[in-house]
Design an enzyme around this catalytic site. Sequence first.
Site, PDB file in Angstrom:
ATOM      1  N   LYS A  15     -41.317 -14.484 -34.021  1.00 28.22           N
ATOM      2  CA  LYS A  15     -40.131 -14.475 -34.896  1.00 28.22           C
ATOM      3  C   LYS A  15     -39.716 -15.922 -35.149  1.00 28.22           C
ATOM      4  O   LYS A  15     -39.687 -16.726 -34.221  1.00 28.22           O
ATOM      5  CB  LYS A  15     -39.007 -13.708 -34.187  1.00 28.22           C
ATOM      6  CG  LYS A  15     -37.656 -13.788 -34.834  1.00 28.22           C
ATOM      7  CD  LYS A  15     -36.535 -14.015 -33.805  1.00 28.22           C
ATOM      8  CE  LYS A  15     -36.563 -15.413 -33.240  1.00 28.22           C
ATOM      9  NZ  LYS A  15     -35.379 -15.816 -32.458  1.00 28.22           N
ATOM     10  N   PRO A 102     -45.398 -19.065 -27.077  1.00 23.94           N
ATOM     11  CA  PRO A 102     -44.760 -19.756 -25.960  1.00 23.94           C
ATOM     12  C   PRO A 102     -43.519 -19.009 -25.458  1.00 23.94           C
ATOM     13  O   PRO A 102     -42.726 -18.508 -26.248  1.00 23.94           O
ATOM     14  CB  PRO A 102     -44.377 -21.116 -26.553  1.00 23.94           C
ATOM     15  CG  PRO A 102     -45.333 -21.320 -27.670  1.00 23.94           C
ATOM     16  CD  PRO A 102     -45.600 -19.943 -28.223  1.00 23.94           C
ATOM     17  N   VAL A 103     -43.387 -18.947 -24.135  1.00 21.73           N
ATOM     18  CA  VAL A 103     -42.269 -18.242 -23.507  1.00 21.73           C
ATOM     19  C   VAL A 103     -41.016 -19.127 -23.572  1.00 21.73           C
ATOM     20  O   VAL A 103     -41.110 -20.348 -23.443  1.00 21.73           O
ATOM     21  CB  VAL A 103     -42.638 -17.917 -22.034  1.00 21.73           C
ATOM     22  CG1 VAL A 103     -41.456 -17.340 -21.277  1.00 21.73           C
ATOM     23  CG2 VAL A 103     -43.819 -16.955 -22.002  1.00 21.73           C
ATOM     24  N   GLY A 106     -37.868 -19.940 -28.439  1.00 22.43           N
ATOM     25  CA  GLY A 106     -37.093 -19.755 -29.673  1.00 22.43           C
ATOM     26  C   GLY A 106     -37.831 -18.921 -30.710  1.00 22.43           C
ATOM     27  O   GLY A 106     -37.428 -18.860 -31.873  1.00 22.43           O
ATOM     28  N   GLY A 108     -38.637 -15.589 -30.038  1.00 19.47           N
ATOM     29  CA  GLY A 108     -38.428 -14.176 -29.687  1.00 19.47           C
ATOM     30  C   GLY A 108     -39.618 -13.557 -28.990  1.00 19.47           C
ATOM     31  O   GLY A 108     -39.869 -12.358 -29.154  1.00 19.47           O
ATOM     32  N   GLY A 109     -40.339 -14.331 -28.199  1.00 18.20           N
ATOM     33  CA  GLY A 109     -41.581 -13.832 -27.587  1.00 18.20           C
ATOM     34  C   GLY A 109     -41.381 -12.532 -26.821  1.00 18.20           C
ATOM     35  O   GLY A 109     -42.122 -11.574 -27.008  1.00 18.20           O
ATOM     36  N   GLY A 110     -40.357 -12.485 -25.967  1.00 20.93           N
ATOM     37  CA  GLY A 110     -40.100 -11.270 -25.194  1.00 20.93           C
ATOM     38  C   GLY A 110     -39.613 -10.139 -26.091  1.00 20.93           C
ATOM     39  O   GLY A 110     -40.053  -8.996 -25.955  1.00 20.93           O
ATOM     40  N   SER A 111     -38.744 -10.470 -27.031  1.00 23.36           N
ATOM     41  CA  SER A 111     -38.171  -9.436 -27.906  1.00 23.36           C
ATOM     42  C   SER A 111     -39.246  -8.794 -28.771  1.00 23.36           C
ATOM     43  O   SER A 111     -39.255  -7.580 -28.985  1.00 23.36           O
ATOM     44  CB  SER A 111     -37.114 -10.055 -28.829  1.00 23.36           C
ATOM     45  OG  SER A 111     -36.146 -10.736 -28.079  1.00 23.36           O
ATOM     46  N   ASP A 144     -32.344  -9.770 -30.114  1.00 21.69           N
ATOM     47  CA  ASP A 144     -33.383 -10.008 -31.125  1.00 21.69           C
ATOM     48  C   ASP A 144     -34.359  -8.831 -31.274  1.00 21.69           C
ATOM     49  O   ASP A 144     -35.229  -8.859 -32.139  1.00 21.69           O
ATOM     50  CB  ASP A 144     -34.216 -11.251 -30.746  1.00 21.69           C
ATOM     51  CG  ASP A 144     -33.610 -12.530 -31.305  1.00 21.69           C
ATOM     52  OD1 ASP A 144     -32.709 -12.443 -32.162  1.00 21.69           O
ATOM     53  OD2 ASP A 144     -34.072 -13.610 -30.897  1.00 21.69           O
TER      54      ASP A 144
END
Length: 307
Positions: A15, A102-103, A106, A108-111, A144
């Site tokens: 994102k 990248p964790v 910014g 939204g990797g987890g979202s 997010d």
Amino acid sequence: MTPPATGICVVAPAKVNLTLHVTARRDDGYHLLESLVVFASVLDRISLEPAETFSLVVSGPQSHHLELLDPEDNIALRAARAMARLANHKDGVRILLEKNIPVSGGMGGGSTDAAAVLHGLMRLWSFRPSRTLLQELALVLGADVPVCLRGRSTIMEGIGDSLRDAPPLPGFWLVLANPGVAISTPLVFQTRSGAFLPAVPLTDAPRSAEDLAAQLRERRNDLTAAAISLAPAVGECLATLTGLPGCLLARMSGSGATCWGLFATEYEAQTAARTVHAAKPEWWVAPAAVLHSVDPFALANRPPLSR
Ligand code: C5P
């Protein structure tokens, strides 16, 4: 990622916030936002396999931060458990997550992983909750997650719960660069200071990449100063992108530290990404197409874009 015999593969695109106006702070600490969100062709890949219990195995070039954490805290696993509760599904699922985004960057990797797991499980379990229930579940997982579930260029408002289509956007490319720092989103929001300024929504459909850049130049990411104060490398990253041939504008995504440069053509973006990689081999950098509408299942069957 090879599809499991009885399971399903799904992708989770990065994102990118092209604007991020922070307009107020609620009493519960959450902030009201107005943000133009797009999705980029940097993809996490997820395989979901029926299993008796819930489990998560993380691999891939950006897995190092997650390997140190308890998988039970991972939002992808929390999303699966939440969906099972909603579906009244008695069994579990084995999740294989190839982490390329990248964790704490910014993007939204987890979202986006959580949203992809929700899409995947709805298909795997042939379960279709109402739009309202799905939206509620997504928002409980993270602010997010609803926009990631939507998977198309969106104007996001509220705390991330009010979503509508962005005006049609022209073709353009991004170079995404992260100077190797993970920044905590809550800390960036806490560090932001000064008066809140009004949102400046994008109302007119930009006619070209140049026009889009001109319109975005009049708009803001209100977390940039806070992120730079916590991680000065963000300032260096913005300056590096801004100086690249063909870069029409550079800004930070979300709460950072990833920044984007906007380019009119794939050739310019690929060339610029190679230039950054040569100058800053320790940074993460990727050219990325913008996916105006994401089909997480169709994309899962496509080979990765060459870097
Ligand atoms: O909802 P999520 O867990 O992704 O948010 C992470 C943190 O970012 C929140 O705990 C909050 O500190 C901050 N945040 C915020 N306002 C938003 C979204 C996130 O203050 N709209």
